[in-house]
Structures are given as structure tokens and as C-alpha cells.
Design a protein around this motif. Structure first.
Motif, PDB file in Angstrom:
ATOM      1  N   LYS A  84      -3.166   2.263   7.226  1.00 25.79           N
ATOM      2  CA  LYS A  84      -3.238   1.056   6.394  1.00 25.79           C
ATOM      3  C   LYS A  84      -1.878   0.390   6.358  1.00 25.79           C
ATOM      4  O   LYS A  84      -0.885   1.010   5.972  1.00 25.79           O
ATOM      5  CB  LYS A  84      -3.649   1.426   4.966  1.00 25.79           C
ATOM      6  CG  LYS A  84      -5.010   2.100   4.899  1.00 25.79           C
ATOM      7  CD  LYS A  84      -5.437   2.374   3.470  1.00 25.79           C
ATOM      8  CE  LYS A  84      -6.818   2.988   3.453  1.00 25.79           C
ATOM      9  NZ  LYS A  84      -7.300   3.263   2.095  1.00 25.79           N
ATOM     10  N   GLY A 108     -10.116  -5.645   4.703  1.00 28.08           N
ATOM     11  CA  GLY A 108     -10.358  -4.701   5.788  1.00 28.08           C
ATOM     12  C   GLY A 108      -9.512  -4.948   7.036  1.00 28.08           C
ATOM     13  O   GLY A 108      -9.494  -4.122   7.941  1.00 28.08           O
ATOM     14  N   LYS A 142       0.821  -1.216   0.000  1.00 25.51           N
ATOM     15  CA  LYS A 142       0.000   0.000   0.000  1.00 25.51           C
ATOM     16  C   LYS A 142       0.857   1.270   0.000  1.00 25.51           C
ATOM     17  O   LYS A 142       0.398   2.314  -0.467  1.00 25.51           O
ATOM     18  CB  LYS A 142      -0.963  -0.003   1.179  1.00 25.51           C
ATOM     19  CG  LYS A 142      -2.057  -1.046   1.010  1.00 25.51           C
ATOM     20  CD  LYS A 142      -3.358  -0.686   1.696  1.00 25.51           C
ATOM     21  CE  LYS A 142      -4.397  -1.746   1.366  1.00 25.51           C
ATOM     22  NZ  LYS A 142      -5.751  -1.435   1.759  1.00 25.51           N
ATOM     23  N   GLU A 155     -18.724   5.565  -2.740  1.00 26.25           N
ATOM     24  CA  GLU A 155     -17.586   4.718  -3.131  1.00 26.25           C
ATOM     25  C   GLU A 155     -17.965   4.010  -4.413  1.00 26.25           C
ATOM     26  O   GLU A 155     -19.023   3.379  -4.500  1.00 26.25           O
ATOM     27  CB  GLU A 155     -17.287   3.675  -2.043  1.00 26.25           C
ATOM     28  CG  GLU A 155     -16.683   4.285  -0.801  1.00 26.25           C
ATOM     29  CD  GLU A 155     -16.016   3.258   0.112  1.00 26.25           C
ATOM     30  OE1 GLU A 155     -15.437   2.276  -0.382  1.00 26.25           O
ATOM     31  OE2 GLU A 155     -16.074   3.469   1.336  1.00 26.25           O
ATOM     32  N   VAL A 158     -11.233  10.807   4.348  1.00 27.69           N
ATOM     33  CA  VAL A 158     -12.032  11.493   3.331  1.00 27.69           C
ATOM     34  C   VAL A 158     -13.486  11.491   3.792  1.00 27.69           C
ATOM     35  O   VAL A 158     -13.961  10.499   4.341  1.00 27.69           O
ATOM     36  CB  VAL A 158     -11.928  10.719   1.984  1.00 27.69           C
ATOM     37  CG1 VAL A 158     -12.790  11.365   0.912  1.00 27.69           C
ATOM     38  CG2 VAL A 158     -10.470  10.611   1.544  1.00 27.69           C
ATOM     39  N   GLU A 180      -3.337   7.929   5.979  1.00 25.87           N
ATOM     40  CA  GLU A 180      -3.913   8.870   5.012  1.00 25.87           C
ATOM     41  C   GLU A 180      -5.077   9.626   5.602  1.00 25.87           C
ATOM     42  O   GLU A 180      -5.789   9.132   6.473  1.00 25.87           O
ATOM     43  CB  GLU A 180      -4.290   8.150   3.715  1.00 25.87           C
ATOM     44  CG  GLU A 180      -5.280   7.020   3.856  1.00 25.87           C
ATOM     45  CD  GLU A 180      -5.668   6.406   2.520  1.00 25.87           C
ATOM     46  OE1 GLU A 180      -4.780   5.901   1.820  1.00 25.87           O
ATOM     47  OE2 GLU A 180      -6.870   6.433   2.190  1.00 25.87           O
ATOM     48  N   ASN A 214      -8.773   5.283  -4.234  1.00 25.30           N
ATOM     49  CA  ASN A 214      -8.515   4.592  -2.969  1.00 25.30           C
ATOM     50  C   ASN A 214      -7.486   3.499  -3.202  1.00 25.30           C
ATOM     51  O   ASN A 214      -6.378   3.557  -2.696  1.00 25.30           O
ATOM     52  CB  ASN A 214      -9.811   4.022  -2.390  1.00 25.30           C
ATOM     53  CG  ASN A 214      -9.569   3.192  -1.131  1.00 25.30           C
ATOM     54  OD1 ASN A 214      -8.595   3.427  -0.409  1.00 25.30           O
ATOM     55  ND2 ASN A 214     -10.408   2.218  -0.875  1.00 25.30           N
ATOM     56  N   GLU A 215      -7.841   2.515  -4.004  1.00 25.97           N
ATOM     57  CA  GLU A 215      -6.866   1.458  -4.303  1.00 25.97           C
ATOM     58  C   GLU A 215      -7.246   0.754  -5.593  1.00 25.97           C
ATOM     59  O   GLU A 215      -8.359   0.888  -6.092  1.00 25.97           O
ATOM     60  CB  GLU A 215      -6.759   0.468  -3.138  1.00 25.97           C
ATOM     61  CG  GLU A 215      -8.049  -0.227  -2.811  1.00 25.97           C
ATOM     62  CD  GLU A 215      -7.875  -1.312  -1.747  1.00 25.97           C
ATOM     63  OE1 GLU A 215      -6.739  -1.560  -1.309  1.00 25.97           O
ATOM     64  OE2 GLU A 215      -8.883  -1.924  -1.383  1.00 25.97           O
TER      65      GLU A 215
HETATM   66  P1  ADP Z   1      -9.151  -3.073   1.927  1.00 25.35           P
HETATM   67  O1  ADP Z   1      -7.946  -3.204   1.052  1.00 25.35           O
HETATM   68  O2  ADP Z   1      -9.035  -3.894   3.163  1.00 25.35           O
HETATM   69  O3  ADP Z   1     -10.445  -3.240   1.190  1.00 25.35           O
HETATM   70  P2  ADP Z   1      -9.503  -0.186   1.810  1.00 25.35           P
HETATM   71  O4  ADP Z   1      -8.292   0.624   1.621  1.00 25.35           O
HETATM   72  O5  ADP Z   1     -10.384  -0.364   0.609  1.00 25.35           O
HETATM   73  O6  ADP Z   1      -9.107  -1.587   2.462  1.00 25.35           O
HETATM   74  O7  ADP Z   1     -10.371   0.423   2.966  1.00 25.35           O
HETATM   75  C1  ADP Z   1     -11.544  -0.205   3.456  1.00 25.35           C
HETATM   76  C2  ADP Z   1     -12.647   0.813   3.683  1.00 25.35           C
HETATM   77  O8  ADP Z   1     -12.233   1.810   4.620  1.00 25.35           O
HETATM   78  C3  ADP Z   1     -12.999   1.603   2.426  1.00 25.35           C
HETATM   79  O9  ADP Z   1     -13.912   0.908   1.619  1.00 25.35           O
HETATM   80  C4  ADP Z   1     -13.556   2.885   3.016  1.00 25.35           C
HETATM   81  O10 ADP Z   1     -14.913   2.739   3.361  1.00 25.35           O
HETATM   82  C5  ADP Z   1     -12.717   3.085   4.271  1.00 25.35           C
HETATM   83  N1  ADP Z   1     -11.597   3.994   3.968  1.00 25.35           N
HETATM   84  C6  ADP Z   1     -10.398   3.640   3.446  1.00 25.35           C
HETATM   85  N2  ADP Z   1      -9.598   4.717   3.259  1.00 25.35           N
HETATM   86  C7  ADP Z   1     -10.307   5.793   3.690  1.00 25.35           C
HETATM   87  C8  ADP Z   1     -10.047   7.205   3.766  1.00 25.35           C
HETATM   88  N3  ADP Z   1      -8.884   7.736   3.388  1.00 25.35           N
HETATM   89  N4  ADP Z   1     -11.027   7.995   4.256  1.00 25.35           N
HETATM   90  C9  ADP Z   1     -12.211   7.473   4.666  1.00 25.35           C
HETATM   91  N5  ADP Z   1     -12.513   6.169   4.614  1.00 25.35           N
HETATM   92  C10 ADP Z   1     -11.593   5.322   4.135  1.00 25.35           C
END
Ligand code: ADP
Length: 375
Positions: free
Chosen positions: A138, A146, A100, A177, A172, A169, A256-257
Motif C-alpha cells: 500500500k 483501491g 498509510k 469486512e 489476511v 502488510e 484495516n484503515e
Molecule cells: P483503499 O484505501 O484503497 O480502500 P484498502 O486498504 O481498504 O484500500 O484496501 C482495499 C481492499 O484490499 C480491502 O477492502 C481488502 O479487501 C483488500 N485488503 C487490504 N489489505 C489487506 C490485507 N492485509 N489482507 C487481505 N486483503 C487486504
């Protein structure tokens, strides 16, 4: 043509279902000989996708290789690539995405919008970032579904952070999403699917259901599409990519990713789009023209998840009732054992009416339960 898949879960299984339409000899590498993909391929090889020798030996003699999970041995893929095996996506892209921290740095260096961040090597470095809160911590490597993500809103929650190299990070304020799947072939041509919108359960913070195409203002859709295309071109690799994005309260789009493979946000494309994400990946790997990503009809997806309190041989309550519903398509992944939270299948619903998509998604969620008689 001989094509291998690293990983034998449901994504591999659905990829193999699509392979049956083409002339291709399929191979799967996975530790569990009873995994969802094991019985749908021509050749199953039991082995560890994280082990260099196992992956290298599996890939020798294949024309192409793809992944259904990022946690694979990238060094073996790099060696196979050098020796002429086509890897979808390129090992360099998997390497960046697997971590990440590297992934975030990639977005930054390619001017792809993403939330601001700092890198923390350990908990004491995290302690020094109090001014950066509220934020999301993360873990760099090893997080999944998650488990490597912690919301840290206040100083008191800092102890929930990871004592390992991680990204911190900015949190947000998310309006929506979405996930956008982009396909790129060996000639660099691209095709893009309409975005899917995730609807979360506000209490459990679990994906409740998903609707596609997402309802977005035209300008936001254009922004999201432009970002997703730019991102995939920056990776410079043929393959299929699912780009997960946030739309914030200002209608800004932030990455996000990315998943460099077929993705759970694209299950609906099996019935609801002319060429499914799985069909598309075969077209890419077999050097056929890209498929048509247009939706046939709007759709929603409900995941079928192992119910709380039940572990053992799975039994599906309410299945007959769901199978009687019009325009609903049941997919069971063939997992013998259920446990709380395990993804056991999904149902795709199609309708021209968005209200019906939501109504039926909720109805299915409350009708279909995965239980077990042995407690
Ligand atoms: P994973 O790889 O485990 O799916 P994510 O990076 O997608 O992890 O994060 C899981 C969830 O956390 C996201 O779907 C979102 O709802 C929340 N999230 C992740 N990053 C942020 C952020 N920067 N701000 C707000 N919510 C976030």
C-alpha cells in the motif's frame, strides 16, 4: 455559526442536506463549481483544497471546519486551529491518517490490532521482502479508491509493487469486512453505530453491496466495538470516524484503515438509523447532544456506478422501476457526467428480513444502469 467543508463531493452534499435541519451558515471549498455540494451550501468558494493559501483564507472567519476527503492541506488547518478555528477532526489526526505508513505506526504504538507489516522505501527494499509474502503493498500517500493497493501473492508479482514509501502488510484471510462509525464530541463523549458489512463481488473485487447491522457473533461485535472506541480515543479528537476492520478466519478483529470523516459505509444511516452520520457530525460541530445511533430497521446499500462503455451526460435506465420499489430510497448525487466506475448515487433498502435486503440489492443492481447517449 459559520461552518466550512473542504471538498464538495457526495459526502459534502449529504452533509449539507442534514445541515438544513439546523441554524448554520455553510461554506464549501472545491475546485469544481459544478460539484455535488456546490448548490446546497450558502457560500461556494472555488479553489484547491490542497493549497495552503486557499485553505487558510477559506478558513479565516469561520467558527469550524470539517473535511469530506483526507487529501487536504493539513498545514493550513494547523495554522487555523492555532488561531481558534475548531477543526473536525483535529489536523493531527488527518495527518496521521493521510499517510498509510503513519497510520499503521499509530495502530502499532497504541496496541490496536492490525496485520503485521514492514515499511519499504522503494522497489529494491520490496524485493528483499520475499519471505514476507503473500502480502499487500500500500502506497504511503496518494492512493485512492483501491489505486494505491496491490496484492502481491508470489515473488513474480513483486514488480507490481510501488517504487515509493509504502507499507507491505501480511495478507489476511478475510472472513468478513466491516466498518464501524464512531462519533466523539468536544466533551469526549462517544456514540457508536452498529457495524456495516461489505459484500464484495468475487470476480471484480468491487464492493457489491453492504448490509447493516452486520451479522456477527456477540463476542466478535464486542471486540470490534472495543477496538473502534479505543482507536478514536487514541486520536483524542472530536469528530466522526469510520473504522474499517477485517474479521479473519480465527474471528480475530484487525483494523484495516480509518477515515476521519463521514464515510460511504454510513449512507444508510440517513433513513435506517435515528440519527444519521451526517446529523451526528452537525450535532458535534454545533455542540448539541450526540444523537441516537440505533437502527430503525436493518438496511442494505447498493452503489449506483457508471456502466462500462459509457462516458458523457448521464442517463438513468430503470430508475422508474426502482422508484416504485417499497422501502427503497434513491439518492442521485447530481453529477452531470458519467464515466465507467464513477459513483453516481446509491440506493438504501430497508427490511426486517435480511434475505429481502440481499434480494432487492441484487435486483436494483441489475435494474438500474447509468448510461449515456454521447459515446
Ligand atoms: P483503499 O484505501 O484503497 O480502500 P484498502 O486498504 O481498504 O484500500 O484496501 C482495499 C481492499 O484490499 C480491502 O477492502 C481488502 O479487501 C483488500 N485488503 C487490504 N489489505 C489487506 C490485507 N492485509 N489482507 C487481505 N486483503 C487486504
Amino acid at each position: 455559526m459559520k461552518v466550512g467543508i473542504l471538498g464538495g463531493g457526495q459526502l459534502g452534499r449529504m452533509l449539507l442536506q442534514a445541515a438544513a435541519n439546523y441554524v448554520v451558515e455553510t461554506f464549501v471549498l472545491e475546485n469544481d463549481a459544478d460539484c455535488p455540494a456546490a448548490h446546497l451550501c450558502h457560500h461556494f468558494v472555488k479553489g484547491d483544497i490542497k493549497d495552503f493559501d486557499t485553505v487558510y483564507q477559506f478558513g479565516q472567519g469561520l467558527d469550524a471546519l470539517t473535511i469530506e476527503i483526507e487529501a487536504v492541506n493539513v498545514a493550513a488547518l494547523e495554522k487555523l486551529e492555532q488561531e481558534g478555528v475548531k477543526i473536525y477532526p483535529k489536523p493531527a489526526a488527518i495527518k496521521t491518517i493521510k499517510n498509510k505508513i503513519a497510520q499503521k505506526e499509530f495502530y502499532k504504538s497504541n496496541a490496536l490490532p492490525t496485520s503485521d507489516y514492514v515499511i519499504t522505501e522503494n522497489l529494491s527494499e520490496l524485493q528483499a521482502q520475499k519471505h514476507f509474502l503473500p502480502a499487500v503493498h500500500k502506497i504511503g500517500e496518494g492512493g485512492y479508491d483501491g489505486k494505491g493497493v496491490q496484492l502481491i501473492k508470489t515473488e513474480k508479482e513483486i514488480e507490481k509493487g510501488f517504487n515509493a514509501p509504502s507499507v507491505l502488510e501480511k495478507m489476511v484471510t478475510i472472513k468478513k469486512e466491516i466498518a464501524l462509525i464512531v462519533a466523539m464530541n468536544n466533551k469526549g463523549e462517544t456514540a457508536i453505530y452498529p457495524p456495516a458489512e461489505m459484500v464484495f463481488d468475487p470476480l471484480l473485487n468491487l464492493l457489491d453491496y453492504q448490509v447493516s447491522p452486520a451479522k456477527l457473533p456477540q463476542q466478535v461485535l464486542w471486540k470490534a466495538e472495543a477496538i473502534a472506541l479505543k482507536l478514536v480515543k487514541a486520536f483524542g479528537s472530536a469528530g466522526l470516524f469510520a473504522v474499517e476492520m477485517f474479521i479473519d478466519i480465527n474471528d480475530d478483529v484487525l483494523v484495516n484503515e480509518t477515515a476521519p470523516r463521514v464515510h460511504n459505509s454510513g449512507h444508510h444511516t440517513i433513513e435506517a438509523n435515528y440519527s444519521s452520520q451526517y446529523d451526528m457530525l452537525w450535532r458535534i460541530m454545533l455542540n448539541y447532544p450526540l444523537g441516537n445511533t440505533d437502527p430503525i430497521m436493518p438496511s442494505s446499500i447498493v452503489n449506483i456506478i457508471g456502466s462500462e462503455g459509457y462516458s458523457g451526460v448521464a442517463r438513468y435506465e430503470g430508475l422508474d422501476e426502482v422508484l416504485k420499489m417499497d422501502n427503497s430510497f434513491v439518492h442521485l448525487y447530481g453529477k452531470v457526467q458519467t464515466k465507467p466506475g464513477r459513483k453516481m448515487g446509491h440506493v438504501t433498502i430497508m427490511s426486517d428480513e435480511y434475505q429481502e435486503l440481499t434480494y432487492k440489492a441484487n435486483k436494483i443492481k441489475h435494474t438500474l444502469k447509468v448510461v449515456s447517449d454521447n459515446l
